[in-house]
Design a protein around this motif. Structure first.
Motif, PDB file in Angstrom:
ATOM      1  N   TRP A 148      -6.029  18.368 -14.659  1.00  0.00           N
ATOM      2  CA  TRP A 148      -6.661  17.237 -15.326  1.00  0.00           C
ATOM      3  C   TRP A 148      -5.891  16.916 -16.609  1.00  0.00           C
ATOM      4  CZ3 TRP A 148      -8.402  22.228 -15.101  1.00  0.00           C
ATOM      5  CH2 TRP A 148      -8.555  22.896 -16.314  1.00  0.00           C
ATOM      6  N   ALA A 149      -6.226  15.806 -17.208  1.00  0.00           N
ATOM      7  CA  ALA A 149      -5.494  15.338 -18.391  1.00  0.00           C
ATOM      8  C   ALA A 149      -6.124  15.841 -19.691  1.00  0.00           C
ATOM      9  CB  ALA A 149      -5.462  13.815 -18.393  1.00  0.00           C
ATOM     10  N   VAL A 150      -5.511  15.491 -20.783  1.00  0.00           N
ATOM     11  CA  VAL A 150      -5.954  15.508 -22.192  1.00  0.00           C
ATOM     12  C   VAL A 150      -6.169  16.878 -22.846  1.00  0.00           C
ATOM     13  CG1 VAL A 150      -7.005  13.214 -21.939  1.00  0.00           C
ATOM     14  CG2 VAL A 150      -8.479  15.215 -21.861  1.00  0.00           C
ATOM     15  N   ASP A 151      -6.467  17.933 -22.069  1.00  0.00           N
ATOM     16  CA  ASP A 151      -6.769  19.218 -22.702  1.00  0.00           C
ATOM     17  C   ASP A 151      -5.501  20.042 -22.929  1.00  0.00           C
ATOM     18  OD1 ASP A 151      -9.423  18.618 -22.860  1.00  0.00           O
ATOM     19  OD2 ASP A 151      -9.991  19.729 -21.060  1.00  0.00           O
ATOM     20  N   TYR A 152      -5.571  20.952 -23.891  1.00  0.00           N
ATOM     21  CA  TYR A 152      -4.377  21.657 -24.347  1.00  0.00           C
ATOM     22  C   TYR A 152      -4.744  23.022 -24.920  1.00  0.00           C
ATOM     23  CZ  TYR A 152      -6.237  20.256 -28.840  1.00  0.00           C
ATOM     24  OH  TYR A 152      -7.070  20.088 -29.915  1.00  0.00           O
ATOM     25  N   GLY A 153      -3.699  23.824 -25.140  1.00  0.00           N
ATOM     26  CA  GLY A 153      -3.848  25.088 -25.862  1.00  0.00           C
ATOM     27  C   GLY A 153      -2.895  25.120 -27.032  1.00  0.00           C
ATOM     28  N   LEU A 154      -3.211  25.922 -28.043  1.00  0.00           N
ATOM     29  CA  LEU A 154      -2.372  26.063 -29.236  1.00  0.00           C
ATOM     30  C   LEU A 154      -1.731  27.451 -29.247  1.00  0.00           C
ATOM     31  CD1 LEU A 154      -4.674  24.470 -31.979  1.00  0.00           C
ATOM     32  CD2 LEU A 154      -2.649  23.441 -30.934  1.00  0.00           C
ATOM     33  N   LEU A 155      -0.417  27.480 -29.466  1.00  0.00           N
ATOM     34  CA  LEU A 155       0.324  28.733 -29.576  1.00  0.00           C
ATOM     35  C   LEU A 155       0.675  28.988 -31.033  1.00  0.00           C
ATOM     36  CD1 LEU A 155       2.930  28.284 -26.679  1.00  0.00           C
ATOM     37  CD2 LEU A 155       0.749  29.505 -26.563  1.00  0.00           C
ATOM     38  N   ASP A 156       0.691  30.260 -31.436  1.00  0.00           N
ATOM     39  CA  ASP A 156       1.164  30.589 -32.784  1.00  0.00           C
ATOM     40  C   ASP A 156       2.680  30.793 -32.757  1.00  0.00           C
ATOM     41  OD1 ASP A 156       1.693  33.162 -31.842  1.00  0.00           O
ATOM     42  OD2 ASP A 156      -0.039  34.080 -32.830  1.00  0.00           O
ATOM     43  N   ALA A 157       3.257  31.154 -33.893  1.00  0.00           N
ATOM     44  CA  ALA A 157       4.711  31.272 -34.004  1.00  0.00           C
ATOM     45  C   ALA A 157       5.271  32.386 -33.126  1.00  0.00           C
ATOM     46  CB  ALA A 157       5.107  31.505 -35.462  1.00  0.00           C
ATOM     47  N   LYS A 158       4.430  33.340 -32.747  1.00  0.00           N
ATOM     48  CA  LYS A 158       4.871  34.431 -31.870  1.00  0.00           C
ATOM     49  C   LYS A 158       4.690  34.079 -30.392  1.00  0.00           C
ATOM     50  CE  LYS A 158       3.797  38.096 -35.213  1.00  0.00           C
ATOM     51  NZ  LYS A 158       2.990  39.311 -35.471  1.00  0.00           N
ATOM     52  N   GLY A 159       4.169  32.875 -30.127  1.00  0.00           N
ATOM     53  CA  GLY A 159       3.954  32.461 -28.745  1.00  0.00           C
ATOM     54  C   GLY A 159       2.649  32.919 -28.145  1.00  0.00           C
TER      55      GLY A 159
END
Length: 464
Positions: free
Chosen positions: A76-87
Motif C-alpha cells: 500500500w502507499a503513503v506509510d513509512y519507517g524511520l531509520l537512525d544513523a546506524k540503520g
C-alpha cells in the motif's frame, strides 16, 4: 528460474512465484497471511515483525521450489519507517488510518495554497498522505534521531539487502515528489520544515537495488525495484492497449479508478476534481481517483461478525444479485474514512437522503455495489474531462474483479464493456518488471501481451 513477488495489502499479504513457460507467466502462490494494525497508547501501528516473519516464510518456501533469481516488493502507499544513523528502525511504521494527521491537511492547504501544492505534486488531497504524516512526525519522540525515511517496500528491501533508496511509484504518493521533475520537491519540503537529509535517492522500476544478504538460503537473490506501490504493479499487470482509451479499476480494499497517460495533468480542472498523478511503470502516469472500494463491505462484515452474524463477501454478492436496485449513497463520503460500523453509517446516509434503509446484510451489500458503480461513473466522467479523452472500455483487475455483480453493474452504469481480470494483476505486474530486469521481457507492451496470453478475461457488456 523463479521470480518472487511479495505483495502486501492493508489487511493481508502473500508471496507468489512466477516463471515464463511457453510465452505464458505461470504463477504459484506459496504463502498468504492476514495482518492488522495494532493500537497502542502512541497510535495505530502495523504489526511489523509479524509481517517480516511471514515474508521470510514465503521466500523460504520459494527457495524450496527451485532457484529464485529475483524478488520484488510492493505494498500500500503513503506509510513509512524511520531509520537512525546506524540503520536501525526507530519504530514500527504507523498505519495511515491513525488519527494523528486529523486537521493537518486543511491547515497546510490554507498555509501553502492548494494551487501551489497540486501544481508541483499533482497528487490528490487525502488526509493520510505522507506529507501530512511527516509534518506531524516532527513532534514525535523519534524524529530527532531519524536519519532516513523509507516507504514500506523500500524498508523491506533495505532489511533484505541493505540498500537505501526510494522507488518512484510509491514516492509519488507521498505528495512530496515533483511530478514534473520526477525528483523530491526540495522547495516544498523546506517550506514544511522537514529535514532534507531524510530523503533517499530515487530509483525506478526495473533497477536492481542489491542482493539479499544475511538471510541464510535467501542470500544472493537479486532484489529488483518493481512498481512498489501495489496499484502501480496492478496497472502494469493490466493488459491495457497502447491507445490509452481503456480505463482501469484496481478493485480491492480501495477502488483505484484511472487512466494511463504519458504526461501529468496538473491544471485547475484536474485540481478541482482532486485527481492524482502518480508515477507508473515505464514512466507512465497513473491518472487516478480513489473510491472507497471493498473497504465498505469488509468493515460491514467485521461489524456483523462482532454481533455473531458471519457472512462472506461471496455469499452476500450472490444474494445481492437477486435483489433490485434500491438506495444509492455517496461511497466517498468522509463518514467512511475511518474503521467502524459501516452499516450504521450507510443507514444514516440513507435516512438523510430520504431513501429506504437496507433491511438485511444482502440489501446492504446491494447498496454498496450500486453505490460503487455510481461512484465509478462520476469519477470516470471527471477523468475523461480532465484528460481530454473518451474511453471505450474498462479493465477491472485485482480481487474485486471476481465480483460478477459489481462488474455487470459497472458496465450497465458506464455504458462501455468491462473486461474482468486478471485478479492477480499486482503480482503479474511485479513479475513482469522482474523478468524485464533480467532480459526475459523487452518492454511493458510485450509483457502485457504475454499477460493477456496467460489469462482468460470475462467480458461484461452493458445491458440496455
Amino acid at each position: 528460474m523463479l521470480h518472487a513477488a511479495i505483495d502486501l495489502g492493508g489487511s493481508s499479504g502473500r508471496v507468489t512465484v512466477g516463471e515464463l513457460v511457453n510465452e505464458k507467466i505461470v504463477l504459484t502462490e506459496l504463502h498468504r497471511f492476514k495482518h492488522e494494525p495494532i493500537q497502542s497508547n502512541d497510535g495505530l501501528f502495523w504489526d511489523w515483525q509479524f509481517i517480516l516473519d511471514q515474508i521470510k516464510i514465503g521466500l523460504n518456501k520459494a527457495c524450496e521450489m527451485g532457484q529464485v533469481e529475483t524478488l520484488g516488493v510492493d505494498s500500500w502507499a503513503v506509510d513509512y519507517g524511520l531509520l537512525d544513523a546506524k540503520g536501525e528502525l526507530l519504530a514500527p511504521p504507523h498505519c495511515y488510518r491513525d488519527g494523528r494527521t486529523d486537521g493537518v491537511m486543511a491547515k497546510l492547504k490554507n498555509e501553502l495554497g492548494v494551487d501551489y501544492i497540486y501544481g508541483k505534486t499533482g497528487i490528490q488531497f487525502i488526509f493520510f498522505n505522507t506529507m501530512y504524516q511527516l509534518f506531524v512526525e516532527k513532534n514525535s519522540s523519534i524524529y530527532g534521531r531519524a536519519d532516513k525515511f523509507l516507504m514500506v517496500p523500500d524498508l523491506i528491501n533495505y532489511l533484505l539487502c541493505g540498500s537505501i533508496s526510494t522507488e518512484i511509484t510509491n514516492a509519488s504518493t507521498t505528495q512530496l515528489l515533483n511530478v514534473h521533475t520526477q525528483d523530491w520537491d526540495w522547495e516544498l519540503i523546506e517550506k514544511l520544515g522537514i529535514k532534507k537529509s531524510l530523503f533517499a535517492k530515487i530509483n525506478k522500476p526495473g533497477e536492481q537495488v542489491g542482493q539479499v544478504v544475511g538471510h541464510g538460503k535467501l542470500d544472493s537473490i537479486k532484489v529488483i525495484s518493481v512498481g512498489s506501490h501495489d496499484t502501480a504493479s496492478a496497472v502494469a499487470g493490466a493488459p491495457l492497449g497502447e491507445d490509452g482509451l481503456t480505463a482501469y479499476i484496481s478493485s480491492g480494499t480501495w477502488s483505484l479508478v484511472g487512466l494511463e497517460l504519458t504526461k501529468p495533468v496538473t491544471d485547475k480542472k484536474a485540481m478541482e476534481f482532486n485527481i492524482t498523478n502518480e508515477m507508473g511503470v515505464a514512466d507512465r502516469i497513473r491518472f487516478i481517483k480513489n473510491v472507497a472500494g471493498m473497504w465498505l463491505l469488509e468493515e460491514s462484515l467485521d461489524y456483523w461478525a462482532s454481533k455473531g452474524e458471519h457472512y462472506t463477501a461471496a455469499e452476500l454478492a450472490k444474494a445481492a444479485a437477486e435483489l433490485p436496485k434500491a438506495a444509492v449513497i455517496d461511497a466517498n463520503d468522509p463518514i467512511f474514512e475511518k474503521p467502524g460500523a459501516m452499516p450504521e453509517r450507510i443507514a444514516m446516509l440513507c435516512e438523510k437522503s430520504n431513501q429506504i434503509v437496507p433491511q438485511s446484510p444482502a440489501a446492504y451489500a446491494r447498496c454498496i455495489f450500486d453505490s460503487l458503480a455510481d461512484a465509478y461513473v462520476k469519477v470516470l466522467a471527471q477523468l475523461q474531462s480532465a484528460a481530454g479523452v473518451k474511453i471505450n472500455a474498462i479493465n477491472i483487475v485485482g480481487g474485486g474483479s471476481a465480483n460478477r455483480l459489481l462488474n455487470q453493474l459497472t458496465a450497465d452504469a458506464t455504458g462501455v464493456p468491462v473486461y474482468a481480470g486478471p485478479s492477480e494483476a499486482t503480482v503479474l505486474g511485479s513479475i513482469l518488471v522482474q523478468m524485464q530486469s533480467v532480459g526475459l521481457i523487452n518492454s511493458l507492451a510485450q509483457g502485457r501481451s504475454i499477460i493477456k496470453n496467460s489469462i482468460t478475461q470475462v467480458v461484461f457488456t452493458p445491458k440496455k
